[in-house]
Design a protein around this motif. Sequence first.
Motif, PDB file in Angstrom:
ATOM      1  N   ILE A  13       0.840  -1.181   0.060  1.00 31.50           N
ATOM      2  CA  ILE A  13       0.040   0.026   0.065  1.00 31.50           C
ATOM      3  C   ILE A  13       0.932   1.334  -0.123  1.00 31.50           C
ATOM      4  O   ILE A  13       1.821   1.225   0.748  1.00 31.50           O
ATOM      5  CB  ILE A  13      -0.971   0.006   1.085  1.00 31.50           C
ATOM      6  N   LYS A  14       0.798   2.338  -0.820  1.00 32.50           N
ATOM      7  CA  LYS A  14       1.377   3.375  -1.226  1.00 32.50           C
ATOM      8  C   LYS A  14       1.795   4.300   0.160  1.00 32.50           C
ATOM      9  O   LYS A  14       2.861   4.757   0.268  1.00 32.50           O
ATOM     10  CB  LYS A  14       1.031   4.182  -2.243  1.00 32.50           C
ATOM     11  N   GLU A  21      -6.011   3.184   7.699  1.00 33.13           N
ATOM     12  CA  GLU A  21      -7.496   3.191   7.226  1.00 33.13           C
ATOM     13  C   GLU A  21      -7.928   1.804   6.777  1.00 33.13           C
ATOM     14  O   GLU A  21      -9.332   1.386   7.276  1.00 33.13           O
ATOM     15  CB  GLU A  21      -7.692   4.375   6.422  1.00 33.13           C
ATOM     16  N   ALA A  22      -7.302   1.042   6.176  1.00 32.93           N
ATOM     17  CA  ALA A  22      -7.708  -0.101   5.816  1.00 32.93           C
ATOM     18  C   ALA A  22      -7.828  -1.191   6.851  1.00 32.93           C
ATOM     19  O   ALA A  22      -8.871  -1.936   6.751  1.00 32.93           O
ATOM     20  CB  ALA A  22      -6.690  -0.784   4.578  1.00 32.93           C
ATOM     21  N   ARG A  27     -10.186  -4.463   6.295  1.00 27.62           N
ATOM     22  CA  ARG A  27      -9.806  -4.833   4.995  1.00 27.62           C
ATOM     23  C   ARG A  27      -8.649  -5.798   4.924  1.00 27.62           C
ATOM     24  O   ARG A  27      -8.162  -6.185   3.843  1.00 27.62           O
ATOM     25  CB  ARG A  27      -9.808  -3.819   4.047  1.00 27.62           C
ATOM     26  N   VAL A  28      -7.835  -5.567   6.116  1.00 31.17           N
ATOM     27  CA  VAL A  28      -6.603  -6.439   6.145  1.00 31.17           C
ATOM     28  C   VAL A  28      -6.794  -7.435   7.434  1.00 31.17           C
ATOM     29  O   VAL A  28      -7.085  -7.340   8.245  1.00 31.17           O
ATOM     30  CB  VAL A  28      -5.512  -5.376   6.574  1.00 31.17           C
ATOM     31  N   SER A  50      -7.891  -6.474   1.148  1.00 30.66           N
ATOM     32  CA  SER A  50      -8.844  -6.219   0.370  1.00 30.66           C
ATOM     33  C   SER A  50      -9.232  -4.782  -0.177  1.00 30.66           C
ATOM     34  O   SER A  50      -9.742  -4.103   0.863  1.00 30.66           O
ATOM     35  CB  SER A  50     -10.215  -6.887   0.793  1.00 30.66           C
ATOM     36  N   LEU A  51      -8.713  -4.286  -1.188  1.00 33.82           N
ATOM     37  CA  LEU A  51      -9.244  -2.943  -1.300  1.00 33.82           C
ATOM     38  C   LEU A  51      -9.955  -2.933  -2.687  1.00 33.82           C
ATOM     39  O   LEU A  51      -9.488  -3.169  -3.913  1.00 33.82           O
ATOM     40  CB  LEU A  51      -7.774  -2.296  -1.493  1.00 33.82           C
ATOM     41  N   GLY A  52     -11.121  -2.348  -2.771  1.00 33.74           N
ATOM     42  CA  GLY A  52     -12.145  -2.388  -3.678  1.00 33.74           C
ATOM     43  C   GLY A  52     -12.430  -3.825  -4.162  1.00 33.74           C
ATOM     44  O   GLY A  52     -12.683  -4.769  -3.428  1.00 33.74           O
ATOM     45  N   GLN A  53     -12.143  -4.198  -5.600  1.00 34.97           N
ATOM     46  CA  GLN A  53     -12.435  -5.206  -6.095  1.00 34.97           C
ATOM     47  C   GLN A  53     -11.248  -6.291  -6.145  1.00 34.97           C
ATOM     48  O   GLN A  53     -11.269  -7.360  -6.372  1.00 34.97           O
ATOM     49  CB  GLN A  53     -12.732  -5.431  -7.673  1.00 34.97           C
ATOM     50  N   ASN A  54     -10.275  -5.748  -5.730  1.00 33.55           N
ATOM     51  CA  ASN A  54      -8.902  -6.449  -5.483  1.00 33.55           C
ATOM     52  C   ASN A  54      -8.744  -7.073  -4.211  1.00 33.55           C
ATOM     53  O   ASN A  54      -8.927  -6.608  -3.057  1.00 33.55           O
ATOM     54  CB  ASN A  54      -7.529  -5.658  -5.805  1.00 33.55           C
TER      55      ASN A  54
END
Length: 79
Positions: A13-14, A21-22, A27-28, A50-54
């Motif tokens: 993640i950049k 926040e994820a 989402r992690v 899991s970020l968006g569809q990925n």
Amino acid sequence: MRLDKYLKVSRIIKRRTVANEACDAGRVEVNGKPARASYDVKIGDKIKVSLGQNERTYEVLEVCEHALKEDALKMYKTL
């Protein structure tokens, strides 16, 4: 090393704030359980992001405080 910092240093993640926040949003996951940003990452952990569809899963191979772009890919293996 904290999970949010690991995600940033390894360039999964950049930005660290986005990683934080994820984690807060659930989402992690680490080893099949939702993880907080303060989780202490260890070699052998399996991280699912899991970020968006990925949705991707990584295995931690190395933990280091700083990494160049070329070395960041050596920190994990994509499953």
